[in-house]
Design a protein around this motif. Structure first.
Motif, PDB file in Angstrom:
ATOM      1  N   GLU A 159      25.164  23.543  -6.591  1.00  0.00           N
ATOM      2  CA  GLU A 159      26.079  24.689  -6.403  1.00  0.00           C
ATOM      3  C   GLU A 159      25.505  25.690  -5.404  1.00  0.00           C
ATOM      4  O   GLU A 159      24.330  25.652  -5.061  1.00  0.00           O
ATOM      5  CB  GLU A 159      26.335  25.397  -7.731  1.00  0.00           C
ATOM      6  CG  GLU A 159      25.115  26.042  -8.341  1.00  0.00           C
ATOM      7  CD  GLU A 159      25.452  26.936  -9.534  1.00  0.00           C
ATOM      8  OE1 GLU A 159      26.629  27.298  -9.696  1.00  0.00           O
ATOM      9  OE2 GLU A 159      24.507  27.283 -10.277  1.00  0.00           O
ATOM     10  N   ILE A 160      26.351  26.573  -4.973  1.00  0.00           N
ATOM     11  CA  ILE A 160      25.947  27.695  -4.124  1.00  0.00           C
ATOM     12  C   ILE A 160      26.184  28.970  -4.934  1.00  0.00           C
ATOM     13  O   ILE A 160      27.216  29.101  -5.579  1.00  0.00           O
ATOM     14  CB  ILE A 160      26.808  27.770  -2.845  1.00  0.00           C
ATOM     15  CG1 ILE A 160      26.587  26.531  -1.985  1.00  0.00           C
ATOM     16  CG2 ILE A 160      26.484  29.032  -2.047  1.00  0.00           C
ATOM     17  CD1 ILE A 160      27.497  26.472  -0.793  1.00  0.00           C
ATOM     18  N   ARG A 161      25.184  29.854  -4.916  1.00  0.00           N
ATOM     19  CA  ARG A 161      25.375  31.138  -5.590  1.00  0.00           C
ATOM     20  C   ARG A 161      25.062  32.261  -4.614  1.00  0.00           C
ATOM     21  O   ARG A 161      24.297  32.081  -3.657  1.00  0.00           O
ATOM     22  CB  ARG A 161      24.452  31.247  -6.808  1.00  0.00           C
ATOM     23  CG  ARG A 161      24.948  30.424  -7.981  1.00  0.00           C
ATOM     24  CD  ARG A 161      23.998  30.458  -9.126  1.00  0.00           C
ATOM     25  NE  ARG A 161      22.785  29.702  -8.806  1.00  0.00           N
ATOM     26  CZ  ARG A 161      21.736  29.635  -9.621  1.00  0.00           C
ATOM     27  NH1 ARG A 161      21.728  30.292 -10.743  1.00  0.00           N
ATOM     28  NH2 ARG A 161      20.684  28.930  -9.288  1.00  0.00           N
ATOM     29  N   GLU A 162      25.655  33.383  -4.874  1.00  0.00           N
ATOM     30  CA  GLU A 162      25.480  34.510  -3.961  1.00  0.00           C
ATOM     31  C   GLU A 162      25.182  35.768  -4.764  1.00  0.00           C
ATOM     32  O   GLU A 162      25.882  36.088  -5.727  1.00  0.00           O
ATOM     33  CB  GLU A 162      26.770  34.714  -3.159  1.00  0.00           C
ATOM     34  CG  GLU A 162      26.579  35.627  -1.972  1.00  0.00           C
ATOM     35  CD  GLU A 162      27.799  35.616  -1.063  1.00  0.00           C
ATOM     36  OE1 GLU A 162      27.772  36.339  -0.070  1.00  0.00           O
ATOM     37  OE2 GLU A 162      28.767  34.873  -1.363  1.00  0.00           O
ATOM     38  N   PHE A 163      24.112  36.441  -4.399  1.00  0.00           N
ATOM     39  CA  PHE A 163      23.732  37.690  -5.069  1.00  0.00           C
ATOM     40  C   PHE A 163      23.493  38.731  -3.991  1.00  0.00           C
ATOM     41  O   PHE A 163      22.441  38.751  -3.353  1.00  0.00           O
ATOM     42  CB  PHE A 163      22.448  37.518  -5.894  1.00  0.00           C
ATOM     43  CG  PHE A 163      22.528  36.398  -6.901  1.00  0.00           C
ATOM     44  CD1 PHE A 163      23.106  36.609  -8.143  1.00  0.00           C
ATOM     45  CD2 PHE A 163      22.059  35.133  -6.593  1.00  0.00           C
ATOM     46  CE1 PHE A 163      23.182  35.580  -9.066  1.00  0.00           C
ATOM     47  CE2 PHE A 163      22.135  34.108  -7.508  1.00  0.00           C
ATOM     48  CZ  PHE A 163      22.706  34.316  -8.754  1.00  0.00           C
ATOM     49  N   GLY A 164      24.437  39.574  -3.744  1.00  0.00           N
ATOM     50  CA  GLY A 164      24.283  40.560  -2.685  1.00  0.00           C
ATOM     51  C   GLY A 164      24.086  39.862  -1.357  1.00  0.00           C
ATOM     52  O   GLY A 164      24.900  39.036  -0.939  1.00  0.00           O
ATOM     53  N   THR A 165      22.955  40.160  -0.697  1.00  0.00           N
ATOM     54  CA  THR A 165      22.694  39.527   0.606  1.00  0.00           C
ATOM     55  C   THR A 165      22.010  38.171   0.423  1.00  0.00           C
ATOM     56  O   THR A 165      21.756  37.470   1.395  1.00  0.00           O
ATOM     57  CB  THR A 165      21.775  40.424   1.468  1.00  0.00           C
ATOM     58  OG1 THR A 165      20.526  40.575   0.794  1.00  0.00           O
ATOM     59  CG2 THR A 165      22.396  41.777   1.725  1.00  0.00           C
ATOM     60  N   MET A 166      21.679  37.836  -0.822  1.00  0.00           N
ATOM     61  CA  MET A 166      20.970  36.573  -1.054  1.00  0.00           C
ATOM     62  C   MET A 166      21.966  35.441  -1.351  1.00  0.00           C
ATOM     63  O   MET A 166      22.904  35.611  -2.137  1.00  0.00           O
ATOM     64  CB  MET A 166      20.010  36.727  -2.237  1.00  0.00           C
ATOM     65  CG  MET A 166      19.232  35.443  -2.533  1.00  0.00           C
ATOM     66  SD  MET A 166      18.318  35.569  -4.086  1.00  0.00           S
ATOM     67  CE  MET A 166      17.015  36.673  -3.601  1.00  0.00           C
ATOM     68  N   LYS A 167      21.703  34.322  -0.667  1.00  0.00           N
ATOM     69  CA  LYS A 167      22.531  33.143  -0.919  1.00  0.00           C
ATOM     70  C   LYS A 167      21.610  32.025  -1.376  1.00  0.00           C
ATOM     71  O   LYS A 167      20.533  31.836  -0.813  1.00  0.00           O
ATOM     72  CB  LYS A 167      23.272  32.742   0.352  1.00  0.00           C
ATOM     73  CG  LYS A 167      24.296  33.786   0.774  1.00  0.00           C
ATOM     74  CD  LYS A 167      24.949  33.458   2.066  1.00  0.00           C
ATOM     75  CE  LYS A 167      26.020  34.492   2.407  1.00  0.00           C
ATOM     76  NZ  LYS A 167      25.428  35.828   2.655  1.00  0.00           N
ATOM     77  N   VAL A 168      22.059  31.286  -2.381  1.00  0.00           N
ATOM     78  CA  VAL A 168      21.201  30.263  -2.997  1.00  0.00           C
ATOM     79  C   VAL A 168      21.934  28.920  -3.002  1.00  0.00           C
ATOM     80  O   VAL A 168      23.097  28.837  -3.420  1.00  0.00           O
ATOM     81  CB  VAL A 168      20.837  30.634  -4.451  1.00  0.00           C
ATOM     82  CG1 VAL A 168      19.901  29.577  -5.046  1.00  0.00           C
ATOM     83  CG2 VAL A 168      20.193  32.007  -4.513  1.00  0.00           C
ATOM     84  N   LEU A 169      21.200  27.940  -2.485  1.00  0.00           N
ATOM     85  CA  LEU A 169      21.707  26.560  -2.554  1.00  0.00           C
ATOM     86  C   LEU A 169      20.872  25.832  -3.595  1.00  0.00           C
ATOM     87  O   LEU A 169      19.639  25.844  -3.510  1.00  0.00           O
ATOM     88  CB  LEU A 169      21.491  25.850  -1.206  1.00  0.00           C
ATOM     89  CG  LEU A 169      22.494  26.086  -0.095  1.00  0.00           C
ATOM     90  CD1 LEU A 169      21.996  25.387   1.164  1.00  0.00           C
ATOM     91  CD2 LEU A 169      23.864  25.538  -0.479  1.00  0.00           C
TER      92      LEU A 169
END
Lengths: 250, 187
Positions: A159-169
């Motif tokens: 999945e892809i997650r997004e926290f503010g300016t942070m993006k996580v793959l």
């Protein structure tokens, strides 16, 4: 020959001293009389027994007195200690504030130390319980080349997650192990947990970074002019490094 | 560690109280008993005296001397007299009476004429004690033990004003004794 005379004040001092001696002498003799009289009294009352209850009372009184002294002494020493600690804290605080505010160089070094410490010894902290943004496709501003092009065999995109300016793959294998790649703006702060692990300075594709090997969890952090990157997963160091070095090589 | 250290009380003071009791408890008891002629009251007075002396231990520099012994006996004697006063429920010095004495003009001029008669010390002390023992006690605490009026008031349980008045009256009494002695010599 000069004829010197005492001043009236000197005469008065002299008279007072003599008077003191005169009265001291009477008082001394009275004290001696008291002792002689007490000796006579003791002799006259030789048969009088001192009641045992007086000795018992004194023993109790003495014990209580000692306990009271100890309590008082403890309290006094603690108060003194607390005062000293308070004064020392205030003084240290004042010196720090004054030094920080009065010296640009010191201020910069102090702030750099804080920032440097954070950058070097913090860990990526992704809260799995945090609500996911539910993004299932590549975000629009996810530029080509800013994600890993190598993923170990057995792992698949999760999945892809997004926290503010942070993006996580996030990638996951059949055992449930994950490898996460995160990217955020270069000025973002990371908290890296290096406690109990080893920390090593490395370069990733020519960029400064650090590698933390913490009891099976490997974390690689690096940054370029635009972004900060973190790759972490429960694989060996070489594998995680390979994932990191594949970022931007597509 | 800090708590452990605080358990160490002042050993000198602790020893001083024990020594005071061991050396003088018989003196104190017999003195009180001789005045009160009652064992229970004498015991109460000795207990009160020890409590009072413990509070004023700093005024005793050396326990093994007549100076300290006299101080302890004066304290016990005074407490015993207080016990008698309580027994009789009478007040010897009312406030009004003290104020009268305070305003009384006490002329001590002429005392200086006798100041070199040091050999009369013992006789004067005995005579003053015979006239009014509390005067001799107060004079001893003031000029031998070098106590202030406030300190004496604490020991004897009276006001500092009362102490000052008593000192003046004691000096006046000494002057009268000296005058009488001179008169008798001339006569």
């Amino acid at each position: 020959m000069t004829n010197l005379m005492n001043t009236p004040n000197e005469k008065s001092v002299h008279e007072n001293k003599l008077r003191e001696i005169f009265l001291y002498n009477i008082a001394y003799e009275h004290a001696e009389n008291i002792c002689e009289e007490t000796d006579r009294l003791l002799a006259a009352n030789e048969g009088v027994e001192i009641p045992e209850t007086l000795n018992v009372w004194f023993e109790n009184f003495h014990d209580n007195y000692i306990s009271g002294q100890r309590r008082f002494s403890r309290k006094t020493k603690l108060v003194v200690l607390l005062r000293r600690v308070l004064v020392a804290s205030v003084v240290i605080g004042l010196i720090t504030v004054t030094a920080t505010m009065s010296s640009d160089a010191f201020r910069v070094r102090l702030l750099n130390l804080v920032i440097d410490t954070k950058e070097r010894f913090t860990t990526v902290s992704v809260d799995n319980d945090a609500p996911s943004m539910g993004i299932t496709a590549t975000p629009e501003d996810w530029e080509t080349g800013h994600h890993p092009s190598y993923i170990p065999e057995g792992y698949a995109f999760n999945e892809i997650r997004e926290f503010g300016t942070m993006k996580v793959l996030e990638f996951m294998n059949s055992e449930g192990k994950t490898i996460a790649f995160s990217r955020s703006s270069v000025d973002a702060e990371y908290q890296l947990n290096s406690e109990g692990g080893t920390v090593k300075e490395i370069t990733v594709n020519g960029n400064e970074g650090i590698l933390i090997d913490n009891q099976g969890l490997v974390i690689v952090y690096w940054h370029d002019d635009q972004y900060s990157y973190v790759v972490h997963g429960e694989e060996d160091v070489a594998t995680i490094l390979k994932v990191a070095e594949s970022v931007g090589t597509e | 560690m800090i708590l452990l250290l605080t358990y160490i009380a002042d050993p000198d003071k602790r020893d001083q109280i024990e020594t005071l009791y061991n050396l003088y408890h018989r003196d104190m008891y017999i003195t009180a008993y001789a005045i009160l002629n009652n064992h229970h009251e004498a015991e109460d007075v000795v207990q009160s005296a020890i409590i009072k002396l413990t509070r004023n231990l700093d005024k005793i520099s050396d326990l093994y001397c007549n100076k300290s012994r006299a101080y302890i006996v004066i304290t016990v004697r005074n407490l015993s007299l207080d016990a008698i006063k309580q027994r009789k429920k009478t007040v010897h010095f009312s406030k009004e009476h003290i104020e009268d004495i305070t305003t009384e003009a006490i002329n001590l001029d002429g005392l200086d004429a006798y100041i070199l008669k040091l050999e009369l010390g013992k006789t004067l002390a005995t005579a003053l004690d015979a006239i009014h023992r509390p005067y001799a006690d107060i004079l001893t605490l003031r000029y031998y033990h070098q106590m202030s009026a406030s300190e004496i008031s604490e020991v004897l349980g009276m006001t500092p004003g009362h102490v000052n008045v008593s000192i003046h009256r004691a000096l006046k009494a000494i002057k009268k004794i000296l005058e009488k002695m001179e008169f008798e010599t001339v006569g």
